[in-house]
Design a protein around this motif. Structure first.
Motif, mmCIF file in Angstrom:
data_model
loop_
_atom_site.group_PDB
_atom_site.id
_atom_site.type_symbol
_atom_site.label_atom_id
_atom_site.label_comp_id
_atom_site.label_asym_id
_atom_site.label_seq_id
_atom_site.Cartn_x
_atom_site.Cartn_y
_atom_site.Cartn_z
ATOM 1 N N ALA A 22 -76.640 7.781 -30.609
ATOM 2 C CA ALA A 22 -77.269 6.951 -29.566
ATOM 3 C C ALA A 22 -76.563 5.625 -29.292
ATOM 4 C CB ALA A 22 -78.753 6.704 -29.879
ATOM 5 N N ALA A 23 -75.364 5.443 -29.822
ATOM 6 C CA ALA A 23 -74.665 4.167 -29.583
ATOM 7 C C ALA A 23 -74.138 4.085 -28.150
ATOM 8 C CB ALA A 23 -73.494 4.033 -30.558
ATOM 9 N N HIS A 24 -73.992 2.849 -27.684
ATOM 10 C CA HIS A 24 -73.340 2.606 -26.388
ATOM 11 C C HIS A 24 -71.898 2.192 -26.675
ATOM 12 C CE1 HIS A 24 -73.002 -0.003 -22.484
ATOM 13 N NE2 HIS A 24 -72.315 1.114 -22.399
ATOM 14 N N VAL A 25 -70.968 3.042 -26.272
ATOM 15 C CA VAL A 25 -69.558 2.834 -26.580
ATOM 16 C C VAL A 25 -68.795 2.552 -25.283
ATOM 17 C CG1 VAL A 25 -67.460 3.968 -27.441
ATOM 18 C CG2 VAL A 25 -69.657 4.372 -28.581
ATOM 19 N N VAL A 26 -68.061 1.447 -25.273
ATOM 20 C CA VAL A 26 -67.214 1.129 -24.124
ATOM 21 C C VAL A 26 -65.761 1.353 -24.532
ATOM 22 C CG1 VAL A 26 -66.441 -0.695 -22.549
ATOM 23 C CG2 VAL A 26 -68.858 -0.549 -23.207
ATOM 24 N N LEU A 27 -65.077 2.251 -23.829
ATOM 25 C CA LEU A 27 -63.638 2.458 -24.047
ATOM 26 C C LEU A 27 -62.940 1.826 -22.860
ATOM 27 C CD1 LEU A 27 -63.615 6.234 -25.177
ATOM 28 C CD2 LEU A 27 -63.769 4.191 -26.614
ATOM 29 N N LEU A 28 -61.978 0.962 -23.137
ATOM 30 C CA LEU A 28 -61.424 0.134 -22.061
ATOM 31 C C LEU A 28 -59.901 0.107 -22.089
ATOM 32 C CD1 LEU A 28 -62.742 -3.330 -21.076
ATOM 33 C CD2 LEU A 28 -60.374 -3.159 -21.796
ATOM 34 N N GLY A 29 -59.285 0.163 -20.920
ATOM 35 C CA GLY A 29 -57.831 0.019 -20.826
ATOM 36 C C GLY A 29 -57.190 1.254 -20.225
ATOM 37 N N ASP A 30 -56.120 1.709 -20.858
ATOM 38 C CA ASP A 30 -55.394 2.877 -20.358
ATOM 39 C C ASP A 30 -55.975 4.137 -20.988
ATOM 40 O OD1 ASP A 30 -53.637 4.856 -19.689
ATOM 41 O OD2 ASP A 30 -51.829 3.680 -20.102
ATOM 42 N N LEU A 31 -56.926 4.733 -20.295
ATOM 43 C CA LEU A 31 -57.626 5.898 -20.860
ATOM 44 C C LEU A 31 -56.918 7.196 -20.497
ATOM 45 C CD1 LEU A 31 -61.308 4.760 -20.194
ATOM 46 C CD2 LEU A 31 -59.788 4.164 -22.087
ATOM 47 N N LYS A 32 -55.918 7.087 -19.614
ATOM 48 C CA LYS A 32 -55.154 8.277 -19.224
ATOM 49 C C LYS A 32 -54.075 8.590 -20.267
ATOM 50 C CE LYS A 32 -52.300 10.235 -15.560
ATOM 51 N NZ LYS A 32 -51.716 10.059 -14.225
ATOM 52 N N TYR A 33 -53.287 7.590 -20.604
ATOM 53 C CA TYR A 33 -52.163 7.818 -21.529
ATOM 54 C C TYR A 33 -52.463 7.406 -22.964
ATOM 55 C CZ TYR A 33 -49.391 8.684 -17.348
ATOM 56 O OH TYR A 33 -48.902 9.211 -16.183
ATOM 57 N N GLY A 34 -53.562 6.708 -23.182
ATOM 58 C CA GLY A 34 -53.898 6.249 -24.538
ATOM 59 C C GLY A 34 -54.384 7.428 -25.383
ATOM 60 N N ARG A 35 -53.529 7.890 -26.279
ATOM 61 C CA ARG A 35 -53.892 9.074 -27.086
ATOM 62 C C ARG A 35 -54.986 8.764 -28.101
ATOM 63 N NH1 ARG A 35 -47.787 8.955 -29.195
ATOM 64 N NH2 ARG A 35 -47.810 6.967 -30.269
ATOM 65 N N THR A 36 -55.085 7.488 -28.514
ATOM 66 C CA THR A 36 -56.108 7.178 -29.527
ATOM 67 C C THR A 36 -57.509 7.429 -28.965
ATOM 68 O OG1 THR A 36 -56.358 4.842 -28.950
ATOM 69 C CG2 THR A 36 -54.632 5.372 -30.523
ATOM 70 N N VAL A 37 -57.709 7.061 -27.693
ATOM 71 C CA VAL A 37 -59.049 7.256 -27.116
ATOM 72 C C VAL A 37 -59.325 8.729 -26.823
ATOM 73 C CG1 VAL A 37 -59.635 4.974 -26.251
ATOM 74 C CG2 VAL A 37 -58.131 6.411 -24.883
ATOM 75 N N HIS A 38 -58.270 9.529 -26.617
ATOM 76 C CA HIS A 38 -58.494 10.969 -26.403
ATOM 77 C C HIS A 38 -59.070 11.602 -27.672
ATOM 78 C CE1 HIS A 38 -55.044 10.805 -23.211
ATOM 79 N NE2 HIS A 38 -56.138 10.179 -22.820
ATOM 80 N N SER A 39 -58.470 11.234 -28.807
ATOM 81 C CA SER A 39 -58.987 11.780 -30.071
ATOM 82 C C SER A 39 -60.343 11.158 -30.415
ATOM 83 C CB SER A 39 -57.994 11.512 -31.207
ATOM 84 O OG SER A 39 -56.820 12.266 -31.012
ATOM 85 N N LEU A 40 -60.476 9.853 -30.152
ATOM 86 C CA LEU A 40 -61.714 9.163 -30.541
ATOM 87 C C LEU A 40 -62.931 9.675 -29.767
ATOM 88 C CD1 LEU A 40 -63.042 6.971 -32.277
ATOM 89 C CD2 LEU A 40 -62.505 5.318 -30.460
ATOM 90 N N ILE A 41 -62.768 9.922 -28.471
ATOM 91 C CA ILE A 41 -63.940 10.360 -27.695
ATOM 92 C C ILE A 41 -64.368 11.757 -28.154
ATOM 93 C CG2 ILE A 41 -62.817 11.362 -25.622
ATOM 94 C CD1 ILE A 41 -65.000 9.755 -23.993
ATOM 95 N N LYS A 42 -63.393 12.588 -28.541
ATOM 96 C CA LYS A 42 -63.747 13.913 -29.068
ATOM 97 C C LYS A 42 -64.553 13.771 -30.360
ATOM 98 C CE LYS A 42 -59.768 16.682 -27.529
ATOM 99 N NZ LYS A 42 -58.630 17.500 -27.997
ATOM 100 N N LEU A 43 -64.097 12.856 -31.218
ATOM 101 C CA LEU A 43 -64.751 12.701 -32.520
ATOM 102 C C LEU A 43 -66.145 12.078 -32.368
ATOM 103 C CD1 LEU A 43 -64.363 13.074 -35.552
ATOM 104 C CD2 LEU A 43 -63.133 10.903 -35.622
ATOM 105 N N LEU A 44 -66.251 11.025 -31.564
ATOM 106 C CA LEU A 44 -67.560 10.373 -31.397
ATOM 107 C C LEU A 44 -68.557 11.312 -30.722
ATOM 108 C CD1 LEU A 44 -66.542 6.753 -30.293
ATOM 109 C CD2 LEU A 44 -67.440 7.471 -32.523
#
Ligand code: NCD
Length: 343
Positions: free
Chosen positions: A155-177
């Motif tokens: 139920a957390a509110h998560v804001v991912l910000l910046g380069d979400l197209k090429y940023g590989r860290t957020v690709h893995s992180l959103i899958k995990l969260l």
């Protein structure tokens, strides 16, 4: 699990088990205890792209388990500069090492390395693809920081910000969260650098709310995690940032407008510290909500746990520890003391 290539290989239980093992390895990461459980083993650390944290923390994590490290950095000093294929490089290195970490600029390249060998291969970042070990250490940090403010990932509110197209860290992180329940994601990026639509669809299909906006001020209040990323200009294939103002800069002013006292602020680093950069500003350095160095420290216990698991020594690693003989500081950075709960 033979190789670690993607967060897709995990379910929530497996990820949490790995992080519990990492937690138990903290005394070794904090230099209070030592183990030689991987004595005799060799890690090949192959980095064909720039790296500081990932390369050094894989190296240090392996050394702290008692192993030795051989590495190569950049294409220039490897036989890839002579036209050697991924297949041949991978098979050759398998003759020398017991586990291989690879960072390479092409998406899918690390999986190609893995197909050519029976030695475990770990994805240290495959171009704009994934960075699964970063996501695991990010989750480790999120859980630790959330525990301090008394909240759960669900139920957390998560804001991912910046380069979400090429940023590989957020690709893995959103899958995990998104393995947790009922999250609310606000994805803040320039219109040309949005999160890949297949990932957004996948997160929605798991029942989470996703809102995509192109200005940080549009994020609704009640942010539990603000995760900023660097604009990956080196990966652009024709994209232009139509607006060059630092509108994606996460600074004191933005944080005071959109965050609360319990918001956790993270960034995989490196950040562009130049004044006016679209990145995490240094003006937040004294803010206790800024968890970036606790996050980078987490690279050691989490990567030790990954090696222990892939090399089958999870049950031995804790039974073979003994006290360290050298002196090391009580806490690593001057601002760490309030967070240093480990003795
Ligand atoms: C990132 C990477 O290489 O993907 N850094 C890291 O590994 N911690 C982020 C980046 O380069 O912006």
């Amino acid at each position: 699990m033979r190789h670690l290539l993607s967060i897709d290989q995990f379910d929530l239980q497996e990820a949490e088990d790995l992080l519990s093992l990492a937690k138990k390895l903290e005394p070794i990461a904090r230099r209070r205890m030592v183990t030689r459980v991987l004595e005799g083993a060799v890690l090949a650390n192959l980095f064909f792209e720039a790296s500081t944290r990932t390369r050094i923390s894989f190296d240090a994590a392996f050394c702290r388990l008692g192993g030795a490290v051989s590495d190569t950095t950049g294409f220039t000093f490897s036989s890839m500069a002579k036209g050697e294929s991924i297949h041949d490089t991978s098979r050759v290195v398998s003759g020398y090492a017991d586990v291989i970490v690879v960072r390479h600029p092409e998406k899918g390249s690390v999986a190609e390395f893995a197909r050519a060998t029976n030695v475990p291969v770990i994805n240290g970042g495959d171009g704009p693809g994934e960075h699964p070990t970063q996501a695991l250490l990010d989750l480790y940090t999120v859980k630790q920081e959330f525990a301090r403010v008394g909240r759960e990932v669900d139920a957390a509110h998560v804001v991912l910000l910046g380069d979400l197209k090429y940023g590989r860290t957020v690709h893995s992180l959103i899958k995990l969260l998104s393995m947790y329940s009922g999250l609310r994601f606000t994805l803040v990026s320039p219109p040309t650098l949005k999160m890949p639509p297949d990932l957004v669809d996948r997160v929605r299909a798991r029942g989470h709310k996703v809102r995509q906006v192109d200005h940080p001020a549009e994020a609704e209040r009640g942010i539990d995690l603000l995760y900023a990323t660097r604009i990956q200009k080196e990966r652009f294939t024709g994209e232009v940032l139509e607006d060059t103002s630092p509108r994606f800069q996460v600074n004191k002013e933005l944080v005071s407008r959109v965050c609360s006292q319990s918001t956790v602020i993270m960034h995989p680093l490196p950040r562009d510290s130049a004044a006016g950069a679209n990145d995490l500003s240094v003006d937040l350095n004294d803010d206790p909500r800024l968890a970036i160095f606790r996050q980078s420290d987490a690279g050691i216990p989490v990567r030790m746990a990954i090696f222990a698991k892939l090399l089958g020594v999870e049950s031995l690693v804790l039974s073979e520890v003994r006290p360290a003989k050298w002196m090391s500081p009580e806490c690593l950075g001057p601002e760490d003391a309030p967070f240093y709960t480990f003795k």
